[in-house]
Design a protein around this motif. Sequence first.
Motif, short mmCIF file in Angstrom:
data_model
loop_
_atom_site.label_atom_id
_atom_site.label_comp_id
_atom_site.label_asym_id
_atom_site.label_seq_id
_atom_site.Cartn_x
_atom_site.Cartn_y
_atom_site.Cartn_z
N PRO A 1 0.79 -1.21 0.00
CA PRO A 1 0.00 0.00 0.00
C PRO A 1 0.83 1.27 0.00
CG PRO A 1 -0.02 -1.04 2.16
CD PRO A 1 0.65 -1.99 1.23
N ASN A 2 2.11 1.19 0.43
CA ASN A 2 2.92 2.39 0.52
C ASN A 2 3.80 2.63 -0.71
OD1 ASN A 2 2.01 3.12 3.05
ND2 ASN A 2 3.51 1.83 4.11
N VAL A 3 3.58 1.84 -1.75
CA VAL A 3 4.38 2.01 -2.95
C VAL A 3 3.99 3.30 -3.65
CG1 VAL A 3 4.89 1.02 -5.20
CG2 VAL A 3 4.75 -0.45 -3.20
N ASN A 4 4.96 3.99 -4.17
CA ASN A 4 4.73 5.22 -4.89
C ASN A 4 3.76 4.96 -6.06
OD1 ASN A 4 4.84 7.65 -6.19
ND2 ASN A 4 7.06 7.67 -6.47
N PRO A 5 2.71 5.78 -6.22
CA PRO A 5 1.77 5.55 -7.33
C PRO A 5 2.43 5.66 -8.69
CG PRO A 5 1.34 7.65 -6.21
CD PRO A 5 2.28 6.88 -5.35
N VAL A 6 3.48 6.47 -8.78
CA VAL A 6 4.19 6.56 -10.07
C VAL A 6 4.85 5.23 -10.40
CG1 VAL A 6 6.01 7.75 -11.32
CG2 VAL A 6 4.55 9.04 -9.76
N ILE A 7 5.47 4.61 -9.38
CA ILE A 7 6.09 3.30 -9.60
C ILE A 7 5.04 2.26 -9.96
CG2 ILE A 7 7.53 1.53 -8.55
CD1 ILE A 7 8.96 4.13 -9.07
N SER A 8 3.89 2.33 -9.29
CA SER A 8 2.81 1.40 -9.61
C SER A 8 2.35 1.57 -11.05
CB SER A 8 1.64 1.62 -8.65
OG SER A 8 2.03 1.41 -7.31
N GLN A 9 2.25 2.84 -11.49
CA GLN A 9 1.86 3.11 -12.86
C GLN A 9 2.89 2.56 -13.85
OE1 GLN A 9 -1.00 4.36 -13.86
NE2 GLN A 9 -0.43 4.17 -16.02
N ILE A 10 4.16 2.65 -13.47
CA ILE A 10 5.22 2.12 -14.34
C ILE A 10 5.05 0.62 -14.54
CG2 ILE A 10 7.71 1.68 -14.48
CD1 ILE A 10 8.14 4.38 -13.12
N HIS A 11 4.83 -0.10 -13.43
CA HIS A 11 4.68 -1.55 -13.53
C HIS A 11 3.37 -1.93 -14.23
CE1 HIS A 11 8.20 -2.82 -11.22
NE2 HIS A 11 7.99 -1.74 -10.48
N HIS A 12 2.34 -1.11 -14.05
CA HIS A 12 1.10 -1.35 -14.80
C HIS A 12 1.34 -1.18 -16.29
CE1 HIS A 12 -3.14 -1.52 -15.75
NE2 HIS A 12 -3.08 -0.30 -16.29
N THR A 13 2.11 -0.16 -16.63
CA THR A 13 2.44 0.07 -18.04
C THR A 13 3.27 -1.08 -18.59
OG1 THR A 13 2.44 2.45 -17.63
CG2 THR A 13 3.48 1.68 -19.66
N LEU A 14 4.19 -1.59 -17.78
CA LEU A 14 4.99 -2.74 -18.22
C LEU A 14 4.12 -3.96 -18.48
CD1 LEU A 14 8.10 -2.46 -15.85
CD2 LEU A 14 8.00 -1.95 -18.29
N ASP A 15 3.11 -4.16 -17.62
CA ASP A 15 2.18 -5.27 -17.85
C ASP A 15 1.40 -5.09 -19.15
OD1 ASP A 15 3.01 -6.43 -15.50
OD2 ASP A 15 1.43 -5.52 -14.30
N LEU A 16 0.96 -3.87 -19.39
CA LEU A 16 0.25 -3.58 -20.64
C LEU A 16 1.15 -3.82 -21.85
CD1 LEU A 16 -1.75 -0.33 -19.73
CD2 LEU A 16 -2.61 -2.68 -19.88
N LEU A 17 2.40 -3.41 -21.73
CA LEU A 17 3.33 -3.63 -22.84
C LEU A 17 3.56 -5.12 -23.07
CD1 LEU A 17 6.01 -0.86 -22.15
CD2 LEU A 17 4.34 -0.91 -24.00
N THR A 18 3.58 -5.90 -21.98
CA THR A 18 3.72 -7.34 -22.13
C THR A 18 2.53 -7.93 -22.88
OG1 THR A 18 4.97 -7.44 -20.07
CG2 THR A 18 4.06 -9.51 -20.89
N CYS A 19 1.32 -7.49 -22.50
CA CYS A 19 0.13 -7.95 -23.21
C CYS A 19 0.16 -7.51 -24.67
CB CYS A 19 -1.13 -7.43 -22.52
SG CYS A 19 -1.38 -8.06 -20.85
N LEU A 20 0.59 -6.27 -24.90
CA LEU A 20 0.67 -5.77 -26.26
C LEU A 20 1.68 -6.58 -27.07
CD1 LEU A 20 -0.18 -3.62 -28.33
CD2 LEU A 20 1.64 -2.16 -27.43
N GLU A 21 2.75 -6.99 -26.44
CA GLU A 21 3.73 -7.81 -27.13
C GLU A 21 3.14 -9.15 -27.55
OE1 GLU A 21 8.25 -9.59 -26.41
OE2 GLU A 21 7.15 -8.58 -24.79
N LYS A 22 2.35 -9.74 -26.65
CA LYS A 22 1.70 -11.01 -26.99
C LYS A 22 0.73 -10.83 -28.15
CE LYS A 22 2.04 -12.94 -22.30
NZ LYS A 22 1.26 -13.42 -21.13
N ARG A 23 -0.06 -9.74 -28.10
CA ARG A 23 -1.01 -9.49 -29.19
C ARG A 23 -0.28 -9.24 -30.50
NH1 ARG A 23 -5.13 -4.97 -27.31
NH2 ARG A 23 -5.85 -5.39 -29.44
N GLN A 24 0.83 -8.52 -30.42
CA GLN A 24 1.60 -8.27 -31.64
C GLN A 24 2.13 -9.57 -32.23
OE1 GLN A 24 5.02 -5.82 -31.02
NE2 GLN A 24 5.40 -5.50 -33.19
N GLN A 25 2.54 -10.48 -31.36
CA GLN A 25 3.01 -11.76 -31.84
C GLN A 25 1.89 -12.54 -32.51
OE1 GLN A 25 6.22 -12.64 -31.77
NE2 GLN A 25 5.67 -14.45 -32.99
#
Length: 515
Positions: free
Chosen positions: A428-452
């Motif tokens: 709960p104490n994680v910086n929201p910016v860091i959380s957003q970064i990891h959320h973006t990384l997850d989205l990029l991972t999904c996008l990579e799968k879709r691109q494949q």
Amino acid sequence: EISSERSVVWRKIMSQRSERRGIHVDQSELLCKKGCGYYGNAAWQGLCSKCWREEYQRARQKQIQDDWALAEKLQREEEAAYASSHGSQSQSPAQPSQSQPSLTPFSKFEEKKTNEKTRKVTTVKKFFSPSSRTASKKESHEGKSHSPSFTRQPSLETDRVSRDFVDFLKNLQKPGREIHKQSRAFIESMANKKDLGADELSECVQDFYQNMSDRLMTHFKGSSEKVERVMDQVEKYIMTRLYKSVFCPETTDDEKKDLATQHRIRALHWVTIQMLCVPVDEEIPEVADSVVKAITDIIEMDSKRVPRDKLACITSCSKHIFNAIKVTKKEPASADDFLPTLIYIVLKANPPRLQSNIQYITRFCNPSRLMTGEDGYYFTNLCCAVAFIEKLDAQSLNLSPEDFERYMSGQVSPRRQDDPGSWTHSAPNVNPVISQIHHTLDLLTCLEKRQQQVLDGALTMQAELHDWQDGVAREVQDILEKFPLEIKPRASAIDAENVESDRLPPPLQPQVFAG
């Protein structure tokens, strides 16, 4: 507004983390354990260079005295044994002649043994005699060829430093010639001490620094600034010439420590900026630039030859760290902020030959730089950071022993958990910016799968198009074979088939009428 709001959130999160846990080093812990007020060093058991030299010389003197006492004790015992053996030999003729042959071999054995021990005592006493010790060193070095590290051809950098040193000393006139003479003589004398250990070499260099500094202080009548400026040039000249022979010498285990530290840092690659409570937001461009510069400076330290230049790299790295913290927090950094960030920079950089560089600075740097000033403060913090990395455990990072072992073994990584939202929900104490970064990384991972998937579909479609083209070509060929095309010859003229065309009247001709 977004930037200010992010800064407020960041400070709030980091304050909560610092209350919960954090790396804290009191200013007094960096000072010498003797209470002299200078900065201590882990390599000197928490003492400053001055107190360490005093302790070292005191222990060395005590060792010499103990060896002298042992040598004298052995000599007294052997003299008593020698006198006793000769007394027994003098009484042997009065005894019956038949017993003499049995005593003679024993007496010879005792005499031989006594003579050997007497020679050992004499050798020990000669070893501690200053004149004979120097002579033995000279004889041993005359019999051996010089080490390539001392007889090597001077490099371009060495030539440049030598010219700069001579040009600098020209302004001092007569004292400059004496300084150059003493420096060259010291370098030549070090060539005859290549068999000494690292501590003995360090002692020789530090003694030279001290003697030269005392002479300069007398010449400049107590002007410490002029003395420091000259000593900087002396250190640069001497250590550039001696670098190859005294940096990471074979008589030490510096290289082994370097490898152990590098392997340790590689094993800790999973340590995140949140685990160390580092108050740095790398999403800010200026902060990210300062972090990159700090990493570059700490890596560049290994390319320098002079201890003062290596210290300058550490100082530059530390200033970039302070700037990154200041920009992130919108306020000046504290010591509690600096040390965790320095540890994070060392973990990211994994500087080459880190232990060797620290030992080199410790042994051969001008001691006044390590005891006071910002150079000494930053160097002491670097030593603390390396010591923390070597002893880092689960409690230091507020982790369970099980998680720490799993991370160290590489079974899992805190950056990638099975739960995609673990960063957001479990901390709960994680910086929201860091959380957003990891959320973006997850989205990029999904996008990579879709691109494949799209690429696989495109390849399938391309194969189907090739098959369709081949099928159409085959069908056209089959139709042409079943229904061949017949082309009739072309007629020569329109009236070619008219038989009575020759009976037709001639065509009308134009006529001209006069009128």
